[in-house]
Design an enzyme around this catalytic site. Sequence first.
Site, PDB file in Angstrom:
ATOM      1  N   LEU A   1      -7.396 -21.459   5.175  1.00 57.14           N
ATOM      2  CA  LEU A   1      -7.047 -21.715   4.302  1.00 57.14           C
ATOM      3  C   LEU A   1      -5.309 -21.479   4.307  1.00 57.14           C
ATOM      4  O   LEU A   1      -4.760 -22.336   4.280  1.00 57.14           O
ATOM      5  CB  LEU A   1      -7.102 -21.118   3.120  1.00 57.14           C
ATOM      6  CG  LEU A   1      -6.074 -20.405   1.978  1.00 57.14           C
ATOM      7  CD1 LEU A   1      -6.089 -22.195   1.107  1.00 57.14           C
ATOM      8  CD2 LEU A   1      -6.977 -19.582   0.833  1.00 57.14           C
ATOM      9  N   THR A   2      -4.473 -20.183   4.920  1.00 54.64           N
ATOM     10  CA  THR A   2      -3.224 -19.886   5.518  1.00 54.64           C
ATOM     11  C   THR A   2      -2.934 -20.779   6.190  1.00 54.64           C
ATOM     12  O   THR A   2      -3.380 -21.273   7.130  1.00 54.64           O
ATOM     13  CB  THR A   2      -2.903 -18.441   5.952  1.00 54.64           C
ATOM     14  OG1 THR A   2      -3.080 -17.809   4.830  1.00 54.64           O
ATOM     15  CG2 THR A   2      -1.615 -18.083   5.957  1.00 54.64           C
TER      16      THR A   2
ATOM     17  N   ARG B   1      -5.341  24.704  13.646  1.00 54.41           N
ATOM     18  CA  ARG B   1      -3.964  25.127  13.906  1.00 54.41           C
ATOM     19  C   ARG B   1      -3.890  25.811  13.499  1.00 54.41           C
ATOM     20  O   ARG B   1      -3.683  25.911  12.047  1.00 54.41           O
ATOM     21  CB  ARG B   1      -3.507  23.316  13.996  1.00 54.41           C
ATOM     22  CG  ARG B   1      -1.832  23.515  14.579  1.00 54.41           C
ATOM     23  CD  ARG B   1      -1.704  23.572  16.057  1.00 54.41           C
ATOM     24  NE  ARG B   1      -0.415  23.460  16.140  1.00 54.41           N
ATOM     25  CZ  ARG B   1      -0.417  23.113  17.723  1.00 54.41           C
ATOM     26  NH1 ARG B   1      -0.552  23.304  18.105  1.00 54.41           N
ATOM     27  NH2 ARG B   1       1.384  23.413  18.091  1.00 54.41           N
TER      28      ARG B   1
ATOM     29  N   TYR C   1      -0.173  20.753   0.133  1.00 58.49           N
ATOM     30  CA  TYR C   1       0.626  19.546  -0.919  1.00 58.49           C
ATOM     31  C   TYR C   1       0.211  17.997  -0.389  1.00 58.49           C
ATOM     32  O   TYR C   1       0.258  17.179  -1.076  1.00 58.49           O
ATOM     33  CB  TYR C   1       1.963  20.121  -1.731  1.00 58.49           C
ATOM     34  CG  TYR C   1       2.741  19.020  -1.900  1.00 58.49           C
ATOM     35  CD1 TYR C   1       1.975  18.733  -3.770  1.00 58.49           C
ATOM     36  CD2 TYR C   1       3.689  18.215  -2.171  1.00 58.49           C
ATOM     37  CE1 TYR C   1       2.772  16.911  -4.218  1.00 58.49           C
ATOM     38  CE2 TYR C   1       4.946  16.897  -2.637  1.00 58.49           C
ATOM     39  CZ  TYR C   1       3.359  16.635  -3.864  1.00 58.49           C
ATOM     40  OH  TYR C   1       4.152  16.269  -4.593  1.00 58.49           O
TER      41      TYR C   1
ATOM     42  N   GLY D   1       3.395  17.069  16.975  1.00 61.21           N
ATOM     43  CA  GLY D   1       3.161  16.342  17.589  1.00 61.21           C
ATOM     44  C   GLY D   1       1.802  15.809  18.446  1.00 61.21           C
ATOM     45  O   GLY D   1       1.786  14.545  18.991  1.00 61.21           O
TER      46      GLY D   1
ATOM     47  N   GLU E   1      -5.123 -11.129   2.577  1.00 61.47           N
ATOM     48  CA  GLU E   1      -6.457 -11.803   1.373  1.00 61.47           C
ATOM     49  C   GLU E   1      -5.131 -11.596   0.354  1.00 61.47           C
ATOM     50  O   GLU E   1      -5.696 -10.755  -0.908  1.00 61.47           O
ATOM     51  CB  GLU E   1      -7.501 -10.344   1.391  1.00 61.47           C
ATOM     52  CG  GLU E   1      -8.293 -10.855   2.574  1.00 61.47           C
ATOM     53  CD  GLU E   1      -9.014 -11.827   2.584  1.00 61.47           C
ATOM     54  OE1 GLU E   1      -8.903 -13.312   3.650  1.00 61.47           O
ATOM     55  OE2 GLU E   1      -9.664 -12.216   0.901  1.00 61.47           O
TER      56      GLU E   1
ATOM     57  N   GLU F   1      -0.586 -10.426  -0.492  1.00 68.75           N
ATOM     58  CA  GLU F   1       0.637 -10.245   0.046  1.00 68.75           C
ATOM     59  C   GLU F   1       0.608  -9.061  -1.538  1.00 68.75           C
ATOM     60  O   GLU F   1      -0.003  -9.775  -1.940  1.00 68.75           O
ATOM     61  CB  GLU F   1       1.453 -10.453   0.154  1.00 68.75           C
ATOM     62  CG  GLU F   1       2.938  -9.993   0.861  1.00 68.75           C
ATOM     63  CD  GLU F   1       3.326  -9.318  -0.224  1.00 68.75           C
ATOM     64  OE1 GLU F   1       4.208  -7.708   0.205  1.00 68.75           O
ATOM     65  OE2 GLU F   1       3.315  -8.986  -1.518  1.00 68.75           O
TER      66      GLU F   1
END
Lengths: 684, 684
Positions: A151-152, A325, A346, A420, A443, A445
């Site tokens: 299409l595009t 961690r 949070y 990291g 599909e 933007e």
Amino acid sequence: MVDLIKNFKSGPLDVYRKKSTFDWKKLKLFLESEEVIKYENDLYEELQQYSEFRGNNVTVQRTFEEERIVAARQSNLLRNIKLLSLEYTIQNFKFPTTANRIRTQFIPSAAIKFTVSNTLFVNAIYSLGTGRHVKFITDIENGKISGCYCLTEIGHGSNAKGMQTTATYNKERQVFILNSKDFQAAKCWAGGLGQTATHALVYAHLIVNNVNQGLHCFIVPVRDPDTLLAYPGITVGDMGVKIGLNGIDNGFLILNNYEIPRENLLNKLGDITDDGQYVTPFKDKNKRHGAALGTLSGGRVMITAMCEAYCTKALTIALRYAAIRRQFGPTEDNEVSLLEYQTHQYRLFPHLATTYVLRVFSTWLVEALYKFNIETALGSNKDEQAALGMEIHAISSASKAVAGWITKYAIQECRETCGGHGYLKAAGIGSIRDDHDANLTYEGENYVLIQQNSNWLLKLWPLILNKQEISSPLESINFLTEALNILEHSKFNIYNIEEICSPKAIIDIYQWLVCYLLKKTYTSLQDKLTSQSHFWAKSSIQVFKAKNLSTAFIQHLMLQIMLQKINEAPEKPIRDVLLKLFALFGLCSLEGHISTLYEGCFATTPQLATLREEAILMLCSNIKNDAIALIDVIAPPDFILNSVLGSSDGEVYKRLQTAIFSSPQSMSRPSWWEELKPVAKCKL
Amino acid sequence: MVDLIKNFKSGPLDVYRKKSTFDWKKLKLFLESEEVIKYENDLYEELQQYSEFRGNNVTVQRTFEEERIVAARQSNLLRNIKLLSLEYTIQNFKFPTTANRIRTQFIPSAAIKFTVSNTLFVNAIYSLGTGRHVKFITDIENGKISGCYCLTEIGHGSNAKGMQTTATYNKERQVFILNSKDFQAAKCWAGGLGQTATHALVYAHLIVNNVNQGLHCFIVPVRDPDTLLAYPGITVGDMGVKIGLNGIDNGFLILNNYEIPRENLLNKLGDITDDGQYVTPFKDKNKRHGAALGTLSGGRVMITAMCEAYCTKALTIALRYAAIRRQFGPTEDNEVSLLEYQTHQYRLFPHLATTYVLRVFSTWLVEALYKFNIETALGSNKDEQAALGMEIHAISSASKAVAGWITKYAIQECRETCGGHGYLKAAGIGSIRDDHDANLTYEGENYVLIQQNSNWLLKLWPLILNKQEISSPLESINFLTEALNILEHSKFNIYNIEEICSPKAIIDIYQWLVCYLLKKTYTSLQDKLTSQSHFWAKSSIQVFKAKNLSTAFIQHLMLQIMLQKINEAPEKPIRDVLLKLFALFGLCSLEGHISTLYEGCFATTPQLATLREEAILMLCSNIKNDAIALIDVIAPPDFILNSVLGSSDGEVYKRLQTAIFSSPQSMSRPSWWEELKPVAKCKL
């Protein structure tokens, strides 16, 4: 249940697993049902049997060529897995969601390549073609040919009407002559077109007797299925290296007086008679255009579901890593898990809440789409189906955009909270981000797409003013019947944290937001129309208005669907934890609406701002002990997660060590080491 | 000026270039000065002469191995470019900013590899070593050895005190015996350590006579400079594939009873006497720890500047593409540039404003750092220097974090506004995002790092309550002398758009925000301390409080520095356009503070929310005709930008065509094509 849902291996995550307030197996069973969990287990077992799906070594960077061949093999194989076939998955409308999620999490490039080359191609022929095109479907299913959907164009994506490809009918020879006006008219980005497709569905302006009849869809042979060499008259090739999803061979296609037979027009919406006249059942050209592109809703629904798949994967990695961690602590030798820190809670828990909401919502939406497609195929009541089709279009246009954005933020936060080590490829979050990134622009933007939703809503305001009852098949807008009442009477009038977390309070806020933003957007449009054309007036009501309206609308719908599900919960502990996620999603998503709430005088005192902050911190703190169990419920198995930081056994450092030590060039001297020897300073 | 600043090639961008309200060359001259522009031009010319810097084909994906060898060659070469040498760049304190920006935009991996292997290594020896270590600096400068900087361990990053590497002094043999306790104690992520470094600066706990004297820094030979093979007793290697910056060989190092001579201790902060006793000029162990890590501010200042470099690059691509790309329009054959859409303006212009603010701010900050370093080297007044060092530490801890975040959003928005084509590697935005991503977590994870700033600010509140005058060498906190007054009297009392855009109004809002958030955070901390330990109390004031405080603080400082610069503008058109950018940055950055403004009763009516929205839309609309000229002023030349969408000639589609057609596998049949032939369905 013991057989159905296996325990995780005991390890360092036990500490948090033991703290949870609910039985994670019961929640899983409630969310998915026994039938779906069985299906999931069967599919996991099946997928592990094929060598094509193995060998995704997290420490190695595949070359572009390797990405391609792996995805092509995997995509071919997917066609042969019975558990993934349409016949199988429509046994239970939750199966397609499950299958889509697992494919997306496991082999995203192959999953999408398979979908666009097969499902999308076949669906488009079903909806736009007629009996004479069935052979193409059979050939696809037998693997004789491979499809793609064009299409595009290079110069036109969102504006489908602006496409420049033409198909001119030649009456004498009963052929269409296809042309790309220039490079900007080249079809592009079509998945599968780059290296592998033999047939393309090409959208082109149909020109008959010098009259442009608008976009129609044609089956265009592009490569010889026996040799995979391109036919003369077309230039077809690959778009090249992308940010992600490099297994998919997205391609371009330039047509130069390329002839295809008359039968290759998909002729349900318009046809050429034997004597060379154009005929169509659609009187309104715009409606025909809409129908020609009608198959696109499916893609948006599936992308909404893909967002949940990616969110789940990223959150699994980040939350388990956060539990393992440790850094800093009350004393030097007593470091605490990152999960204990307010900041970390949070940063992650609102996204965990989002993931649950997306999971429930996308399951509901995929189910609605499948029901719709089946009713359409059965030829059910056309008016009802039209309204339902329009509602799914409007909902999916907003949900694809909003789910895309919130997933983007979730993945990125997961990446950053892993510190990291999150920057390692072996952590697995970078590739999730790169693959998801495409969801934001293909599909439709997102910023353009979401306007489809506000356009739909804006039509309702005059009806509301007229005091008409507002309703739709999926009931997403029914509350707007009360819009004037809500705007007149709804105010923020809450003075404690418990109340602001209640479903009623949260739903009330969002209902007010939708009503207010609908009125504001509509009024602003009318105002602009007094001095501007419709085109420019529409353009100037998007920021702070139409976009916020559609965002609030879809957030409200997601909350409603989540609440429906929660109300079915079998026991209090499960209902309680889901209500916390509901409240956290609702209150955190208000972040972008605070300005509107004060501007529209829904809130006139500091309470809303203060209570919202306090409630979010309280919810985060309350969810902490459940976070690992909550992610266990939805996490993919380790072979699919494929992350050194996120495995279910919590052995982060062992896996990190194995990954780093086993990376191919880990401890060998580079072959070009002699180049590193001192060079005399040049005289520059 | 004609010779100094060349015109761009005429092309499709002319339309917008002609519309601008100011002379872009005059703005460039004002921002940079003649001397800096000359330096820039010389450097651009120089960089184009080396074959090592060429051949970065945007359509090709380099292998991991290729990334490495290219970066190693480029990094070696950088050492020999006189224009980049310290002796040259300190002629003008704006040269280092310019050099850093150009290197970052052009060859990010090599730029960072060069900096960590050379500059950081040398600077640490200067600041922590003594005369006996000068030979290492000479060897680095002559390219005889190659360095790296090892602080982070697998199990500890942010918590430097928690490092597990030990250096135990053996009095008899006058050596340090270095050990990594386990894999979690392995040094890691050190740039250059993976494949190329011969010497590592290793931070380890110094143990003398069974007493742990805390972290000290040692020069540890890791590879034989003649063979580049690792020495026995250490395990050294590469971390493997990363999200970005794959040219840098980040490595790990495990020490197993590895001996180094006594002289290899960098002994400025502590030393071993001939008879094996530990001596130090620092009585306070915490101060010694701080001094040992004191060189880290420099990295944060340079990252703040790198953010601007990346923002500029991404914005150049997105804005030029937005000007060229047309989609939809008032009529079907009259499509308009994306730049004309309100949504697109709102998506990009705030980030353009950010880029300008970051450019002015980071230039100021780098200059302050260089002045500080030179004064320190000259041994200037120690108390003043200590206060200045602390202020630069606090400012850079906030600016590295906040600039990192806003740059992340800017790059991502640029990527998305380029639509589907932005997903191509050849667009150039994906690699900017991947490379920038590291900035968010290295040199201090942002959420942890920014606490350094709030800790500094929180100490001021008791002084404010005491009505003391608040001042600092860079004057970033001087306004806090009026804090009580501001909190008592400052209110939002504006009723028109022009006024809310004024510098006074915007500065007033931010000053109130800093004062209010400082009080709120401080009060909350005191409150928590009544029931919690200091550790947990600190942890529980971060969200909505300490983090927002530091964010507002650094935004206010950025605005102040921008305003100082604007006040020096030579003519009205330049001042006017810069004031628009100032206002846009200020008003848009309020997004995260709306809740606080209402919660703290700075605003008690809807006006603030309403006027802010209207003002932002007005500013976006006003900036539209200047956007291309504004980006032209700061854009890197095309050979550095290296993007098919962002070239200065605006020939997007020509370059896109060339890129796609010339990608290596663009139109050839894949070698594995026969695998794609139909496979019979298996019986699954």
